[in-house]
Design an enzyme around this catalytic site. Sequence first.
Site, short mmCIF file in Angstrom:
data_model
loop_
_atom_site.label_atom_id
_atom_site.label_comp_id
_atom_site.label_asym_id
_atom_site.label_seq_id
_atom_site.Cartn_x
_atom_site.Cartn_y
_atom_site.Cartn_z
N PRO A 2 -2.90 -9.03 4.81
CA PRO A 2 -3.64 -9.89 3.88
C PRO A 2 -2.98 -9.97 2.51
O PRO A 2 -2.80 -8.95 1.84
CB PRO A 2 -5.00 -9.21 3.80
CG PRO A 2 -5.11 -8.39 5.03
CD PRO A 2 -3.71 -7.92 5.30
N GLU A 3 -2.58 -11.15 2.11
CA GLU A 3 -2.09 -11.40 0.76
C GLU A 3 -2.87 -12.59 0.22
O GLU A 3 -3.83 -13.04 0.84
CB GLU A 3 -0.58 -11.62 0.77
CG GLU A 3 0.16 -10.43 1.39
CD GLU A 3 1.64 -10.36 1.06
OE1 GLU A 3 2.08 -11.02 0.10
OE2 GLU A 3 2.37 -9.63 1.76
N LYS A 51 -6.57 -11.50 -4.29
CA LYS A 51 -6.89 -10.89 -3.01
C LYS A 51 -8.38 -10.61 -2.85
O LYS A 51 -8.80 -9.98 -1.89
CB LYS A 51 -6.09 -9.60 -2.83
CG LYS A 51 -4.57 -9.82 -2.83
CD LYS A 51 -3.84 -8.52 -2.62
CE LYS A 51 -2.34 -8.72 -2.67
NZ LYS A 51 -1.61 -7.45 -2.43
N ASN A 167 3.11 -7.25 -0.26
CA ASN A 167 4.38 -6.66 0.09
C ASN A 167 5.34 -7.62 0.78
O ASN A 167 6.55 -7.53 0.60
CB ASN A 167 4.15 -5.43 0.98
CG ASN A 167 5.15 -4.33 0.70
OD1 ASN A 167 5.55 -4.13 -0.44
ND2 ASN A 167 5.56 -3.62 1.74
N ARG A 251 4.72 1.68 -1.00
CA ARG A 251 4.94 0.58 -0.07
C ARG A 251 6.38 0.60 0.43
O ARG A 251 7.30 1.01 -0.29
CB ARG A 251 4.67 -0.78 -0.74
CG ARG A 251 3.24 -1.00 -1.19
CD ARG A 251 2.29 -1.20 -0.02
NE ARG A 251 0.95 -1.54 -0.48
CZ ARG A 251 0.01 -0.64 -0.78
NH1 ARG A 251 0.28 0.65 -0.66
NH2 ARG A 251 -1.18 -1.02 -1.19
#
Length: 267
Positions: A2-3, A51, A167, A251
């Site tokens: 999810p972005e 988000k 990411n 990340r």
Amino acid sequence: MPEGDTVYRAAARLRTALVDHPLTRGELRHPRLSTVDLKGRVVVGVRSAGKHLFIRFDRNLSLRSHLMMDGAWDVYTPRMRWRRPAHQVRALLVNAERQAVGFNLHEMALVPTDEESRLVGHLGPDLLDPGWGPELEAEAVRRLAAEPDRALGLALLDQRVMAGVGNVYKAEVCHILGVTPWSPVSAVDAGEAVRLSRELLDKNKLVVDRNTTGDLRRGRDLWVYGRRRSGCLRCGGPVVAGVQGADVRERVAYFCPVCQAGPRSSG
């Protein structure tokens, strides 16, 4: 993953399914919200903010949720089988025609609609804001350039700089700009970085299969993200996956040592 584009797309689906329909069932399976009954409420709007996702009800009430890494909003007809198990359900909003099911939602909160900004006021400009224009772009550029020595990858992920990049886009933006995620912000043109981030998110906001390359052939949708086995799409060389950030913000950072200049960290 999810972005900002995923959340925007979820909001669009929910808007179509819920707006202007009274709820025949409205449950929030969250410790602080479990006693809330939304049955009879009319959904009057749905919006994304980076988000974060807001579902607005009549009588000045909004539900905020965040998808984090594993959350999702799905829409079903009454007889459809859910794609995830019931124990993952955190929100269930049902009307006569559709079921909106929120799985593994995070940061759930009910607030007066006119106080939504209290929850997201710390965010930088939303790259998918319908009102995006020169003023929001200039503010995002100002925030990005404010810390020229900061690692670009970390700055792109900082939702206080601009909201929506995750990411995947971090890796792809850095690759297109020709620098590693550990390169300082000063190594790139901040305006170009903001415009590219906005362009990629906007292009993908209503499509399921995310694409940053413009090549629609199978397996050629991303330049470096997730391509440790297949290699850099530009040069064919090996893609390295390093680690960026610390603790809960750690990340994986994908980059191509051939196509991207600058400092690097290997994982």
